[in-house]
Design an enzyme around this catalytic site. Structure first.
Site, PDB file in Angstrom:
ATOM      1  N   LYS A   1      -9.752  12.788  18.023  1.00 20.91           N
ATOM      2  CA  LYS A   1     -10.966  12.115  17.525  1.00 20.91           C
ATOM      3  C   LYS A   1     -10.981  10.658  17.992  1.00 20.91           C
ATOM      4  O   LYS A   1     -11.936  10.223  18.635  1.00 20.91           O
ATOM      5  CB  LYS A   1     -11.022  12.159  15.980  1.00 20.91           C
ATOM      6  CG  LYS A   1     -10.857  13.541  15.390  1.00 20.91           C
ATOM      7  CD  LYS A   1     -10.853  13.511  13.863  1.00 20.91           C
ATOM      8  CE  LYS A   1      -9.739  12.677  13.244  1.00 20.91           C
ATOM      9  NZ  LYS A   1      -8.393  13.264  13.290  1.00 20.91           N
TER      10      LYS A   1
ATOM     11  N   ARG B   1       3.731   6.540  16.953  1.00 18.83           N
ATOM     12  CA  ARG B   1       3.340   5.555  15.926  1.00 18.83           C
ATOM     13  C   ARG B   1       4.311   5.678  14.754  1.00 18.83           C
ATOM     14  O   ARG B   1       5.050   6.662  14.670  1.00 18.83           O
ATOM     15  CB  ARG B   1       1.907   5.892  15.494  1.00 18.83           C
ATOM     16  CG  ARG B   1       1.111   4.744  14.944  1.00 18.83           C
ATOM     17  CD  ARG B   1      -0.348   5.127  14.780  1.00 18.83           C
ATOM     18  NE  ARG B   1      -0.548   6.120  13.735  1.00 18.83           N
ATOM     19  CZ  ARG B   1      -1.672   6.810  13.571  1.00 18.83           C
ATOM     20  NH1 ARG B   1      -2.688   6.621  14.397  1.00 18.83           N
ATOM     21  NH2 ARG B   1      -1.775   7.692  12.599  1.00 18.83           N
TER      22      ARG B   1
ATOM     23  N   ARG C   1       3.192  10.084  21.158  1.00 15.09           N
ATOM     24  CA  ARG C   1       2.555   8.793  20.872  1.00 15.09           C
ATOM     25  C   ARG C   1       3.532   7.833  20.207  1.00 15.09           C
ATOM     26  O   ARG C   1       3.611   6.665  20.569  1.00 15.09           O
ATOM     27  CB  ARG C   1       1.330   9.008  19.968  1.00 15.09           C
ATOM     28  CG  ARG C   1       0.643   7.706  19.597  1.00 15.09           C
ATOM     29  CD  ARG C   1      -0.674   7.932  18.895  1.00 15.09           C
ATOM     30  NE  ARG C   1      -0.494   8.550  17.583  1.00 15.09           N
ATOM     31  CZ  ARG C   1      -1.494   8.857  16.780  1.00 15.09           C
ATOM     32  NH1 ARG C   1      -2.735   8.640  17.153  1.00 15.09           N
ATOM     33  NH2 ARG C   1      -1.261   9.398  15.601  1.00 15.09           N
TER      34      ARG C   1
ATOM     35  N   ARG D   1       1.332  15.931   7.511  1.00 15.20           N
ATOM     36  CA  ARG D   1      -0.091  15.614   7.759  1.00 15.20           C
ATOM     37  C   ARG D   1      -0.869  16.887   8.095  1.00 15.20           C
ATOM     38  O   ARG D   1      -2.015  17.044   7.678  1.00 15.20           O
ATOM     39  CB  ARG D   1      -0.204  14.588   8.892  1.00 15.20           C
ATOM     40  CG  ARG D   1       0.100  13.169   8.407  1.00 15.20           C
ATOM     41  CD  ARG D   1       0.580  12.258   9.498  1.00 15.20           C
ATOM     42  NE  ARG D   1      -0.391  11.972  10.514  1.00 15.20           N
ATOM     43  CZ  ARG D   1      -0.064  11.456  11.710  1.00 15.20           C
ATOM     44  NH1 ARG D   1       1.186  11.203  12.010  1.00 15.20           N
ATOM     45  NH2 ARG D   1      -1.005  11.186  12.574  1.00 15.20           N
TER      46      ARG D   1
ATOM     47  N   ARG E   1     -12.028  13.208   4.380  1.00 19.39           N
ATOM     48  CA  ARG E   1     -10.829  14.017   4.579  1.00 19.39           C
ATOM     49  C   ARG E   1     -10.613  15.025   3.472  1.00 19.39           C
ATOM     50  O   ARG E   1      -9.671  15.804   3.527  1.00 19.39           O
ATOM     51  CB  ARG E   1      -9.615  13.101   4.670  1.00 19.39           C
ATOM     52  CG  ARG E   1      -9.114  12.890   6.104  1.00 19.39           C
ATOM     53  CD  ARG E   1      -7.912  12.022   6.036  1.00 19.39           C
ATOM     54  NE  ARG E   1      -7.021  12.072   7.144  1.00 19.39           N
ATOM     55  CZ  ARG E   1      -7.109  11.333   8.242  1.00 19.39           C
ATOM     56  NH1 ARG E   1      -8.137  10.547   8.432  1.00 19.39           N
ATOM     57  NH2 ARG E   1      -6.171  11.394   9.159  1.00 19.39           N
TER      58      ARG E   1
HETATM   59  P1  B4P Z   1      -6.020  11.065  18.180  1.00 18.12           P
HETATM   60  O1  B4P Z   1      -6.195  12.515  17.904  1.00 18.12           O
HETATM   61  O2  B4P Z   1      -7.150  10.408  18.872  1.00 18.12           O
HETATM   62  O3  B4P Z   1      -5.571  10.483  16.823  1.00 18.12           O
HETATM   63  P2  B4P Z   1      -6.424  10.644  15.485  1.00 18.12           P
HETATM   64  O4  B4P Z   1      -6.589  12.094  15.184  1.00 18.12           O
HETATM   65  O5  B4P Z   1      -7.680   9.863  15.639  1.00 18.12           O
HETATM   66  O6  B4P Z   1      -5.560   9.898  14.437  1.00 18.12           O
HETATM   67  P3  B4P Z   1      -4.723  10.458  13.155  1.00 18.12           P
HETATM   68  O7  B4P Z   1      -5.465  11.566  12.481  1.00 18.12           O
HETATM   69  O8  B4P Z   1      -3.340  10.682  13.618  1.00 18.12           O
HETATM   70  O9  B4P Z   1      -4.636   9.284  12.193  1.00 18.12           O
HETATM   71  P4  B4P Z   1      -5.636   8.464  11.272  1.00 18.12           P
HETATM   72  O10 B4P Z   1      -5.585   7.130  11.883  1.00 18.12           O
HETATM   73  O11 B4P Z   1      -6.997   9.058  11.086  1.00 18.12           O
HETATM   74  O12 B4P Z   1      -4.789  10.859  19.151  1.00 18.12           O
HETATM   75  C1  B4P Z   1      -3.554  11.424  18.917  1.00 18.12           C
HETATM   76  C2  B4P Z   1      -2.696  11.467  20.191  1.00 18.12           C
HETATM   77  O13 B4P Z   1      -3.142  12.533  21.022  1.00 18.12           O
HETATM   78  C3  B4P Z   1      -2.767  10.196  21.042  1.00 18.12           C
HETATM   79  O14 B4P Z   1      -1.465   9.894  21.481  1.00 18.12           O
HETATM   80  C4  B4P Z   1      -3.633  10.592  22.211  1.00 18.12           C
HETATM   81  O15 B4P Z   1      -3.308   9.900  23.399  1.00 18.12           O
HETATM   82  C5  B4P Z   1      -3.324  12.067  22.349  1.00 18.12           C
HETATM   83  N1  B4P Z   1      -4.437  12.812  22.923  1.00 18.12           N
HETATM   84  C6  B4P Z   1      -5.751  12.722  22.558  1.00 18.12           C
HETATM   85  N2  B4P Z   1      -6.504  13.554  23.308  1.00 18.12           N
HETATM   86  C7  B4P Z   1      -5.637  14.214  24.146  1.00 18.12           C
HETATM   87  C8  B4P Z   1      -5.796  15.228  25.162  1.00 18.12           C
HETATM   88  N3  B4P Z   1      -6.982  15.730  25.471  1.00 18.12           N
HETATM   89  N4  B4P Z   1      -4.688  15.677  25.794  1.00 18.12           N
HETATM   90  C9  B4P Z   1      -3.475  15.174  25.495  1.00 18.12           C
HETATM   91  N5  B4P Z   1      -3.257  14.212  24.570  1.00 18.12           N
HETATM   92  C10 B4P Z   1      -4.328  13.730  23.905  1.00 18.12           C
HETATM   93  O16 B4P Z   1      -4.895   8.541   9.836  1.00 18.12           O
HETATM   94  C11 B4P Z   1      -3.573   8.059   9.625  1.00 18.12           C
HETATM   95  C12 B4P Z   1      -3.226   8.077   8.121  1.00 18.12           C
HETATM   96  O17 B4P Z   1      -4.130   7.193   7.392  1.00 18.12           O
HETATM   97  C13 B4P Z   1      -3.395   9.431   7.407  1.00 18.12           C
HETATM   98  O18 B4P Z   1      -2.235  10.245   7.537  1.00 18.12           O
HETATM   99  C14 B4P Z   1      -3.655   8.982   5.941  1.00 18.12           C
HETATM  100  O19 B4P Z   1      -2.466   8.642   5.285  1.00 18.12           O
HETATM  101  C15 B4P Z   1      -4.481   7.713   6.093  1.00 18.12           C
HETATM  102  N6  B4P Z   1      -5.943   7.978   6.043  1.00 18.12           N
HETATM  103  C16 B4P Z   1      -6.829   7.802   7.071  1.00 18.12           C
HETATM  104  N7  B4P Z   1      -8.084   8.111   6.666  1.00 18.12           N
HETATM  105  C17 B4P Z   1      -7.988   8.507   5.356  1.00 18.12           C
HETATM  106  C18 B4P Z   1      -8.933   8.965   4.402  1.00 18.12           C
HETATM  107  N8  B4P Z   1     -10.225   9.114   4.708  1.00 18.12           N
HETATM  108  N9  B4P Z   1      -8.491   9.287   3.155  1.00 18.12           N
HETATM  109  C19 B4P Z   1      -7.198   9.159   2.831  1.00 18.12           C
HETATM  110  N10 B4P Z   1      -6.242   8.740   3.697  1.00 18.12           N
HETATM  111  C20 B4P Z   1      -6.629   8.408   4.952  1.00 18.12           C
END
Ligand code: B4P
Length: 187
Positions: free
Chosen positions: A13, A131, A129, A142, A90
């Site tokens: 995303k 993090r 990644r 998660r 979420r």
């Molecule tokens: P992304 O896939 O872009 O990461 P994300 O889903 O946006 O982030 P995530 O869900 O982990 O965390 P969030 O910040 O929302 O990328 C992931 C990896 O994949 C990257 O390394 C990227 O390079 C790679 N990638 C992407 N596309 C690719 C492809 N096509 N091929 C290969 N590799 C690829 O949330 C973090 C924490 O915050 C949660 O666990 C929770 O504790 C809290 N949180 C956030 N929102 C919340 C909410 N609404 N309510 C409660 N808690 C919340």
């Protein structure tokens, strides 16, 4: 354009948001980024959120709601091109709260994009990644939290006629083209 990006952690995303912003001029509201900024700044909100994030659990509803409510109200006034929610809602309570806020400001959602990626691919991506919350135990938790709390939103938005599936495997560019094909319909 008013859209939600839905998908498991690591489904890509956040990776697609820059291209969507560049093409459609929307503003993004990413709760994960907002929360990480609070943690980095050492605010009280960040201190409360951090242990939940480190464990891979959702942070409490009141913290997230306060953050996005203010952001959305400001956005609705300042960017006529619309917004994109990344990482929110979420769970069902957050989805209902979002509906309520958007009803109040008369800005209903146009679409929800659901990024489909299988879990083993996600574990590989997130371990790569590296993090703070990208260790294997936290990633698995998660994914469990996603399955239990977030996945029911697929049905929720399908019933509202808003859900569109995006195959989330392939190169970032290929996925970007799939996203664009869907969003061009409403742009
Ligand atoms: P992304 O896939 O872009 O990461 P994300 O889903 O946006 O982030 P995530 O869900 O982990 O965390 P969030 O910040 O929302 O990328 C992931 C990896 O994949 C990257 O390394 C990227 O390079 C790679 N990638 C992407 N596309 C690719 C492809 N096509 N091929 C290969 N590799 C690829 O949330 C973090 C924490 O915050 C949660 O666990 C929770 O504790 C809290 N949180 C956030 N929102 C919340 C909410 N609404 N309510 C409660 N808690 C919340």
């Amino acid at each position: 354009m008013r859209i939600v990006l839905l998908g498991a952690p690591g489904s890509g995303k956040g990776t697609q948001t820059d291209a969507i912003i560049a093409r459609y001029g929307v503003t993004t509201v990413a709760t994960g980024d907002l929360l990480r900024a609070e943690v980095a700044a050492g605010t009280e909100l960040g201190l409360r959120a951090k242990p939940h994030m480190d464990a891979g659990n959702l942070v409490p509803f009141d913290i997230v709601l306060g953050m996005i409510e203010h952001g959305l109200q400001t956005l609705a006034k300042t960017n006529p091109k619309g917004f994109m929610m990344d990482g929110f809602p979420r769970d069902l309570a957050q989805a209902e709260a979002l509906d309520e806020i958007l009803d109040r400001i008369s800005q209903p959602l146009d679409l929800v994009l659901f990024f489909e990626v299988d879990y083993e691919e996600i574990v590989k991506r997130l371990l790569g990644r590296g993090r703070a919350d990208d260790n294997e135990a936290t990633i698995r938790n998660r994914l469990r939290v996603f399955e239990e709390k977030t996945a029911p939103l697929i049905e929720y938005y399908t019933r509202k006629g808003l859900l569109r599936n995006i195959k989330g495997t392939g190169t970032v560019e290929e996925i970007g083209q799939r996203v664009q094909a869907v969003l061009d319909e409403i742009a």
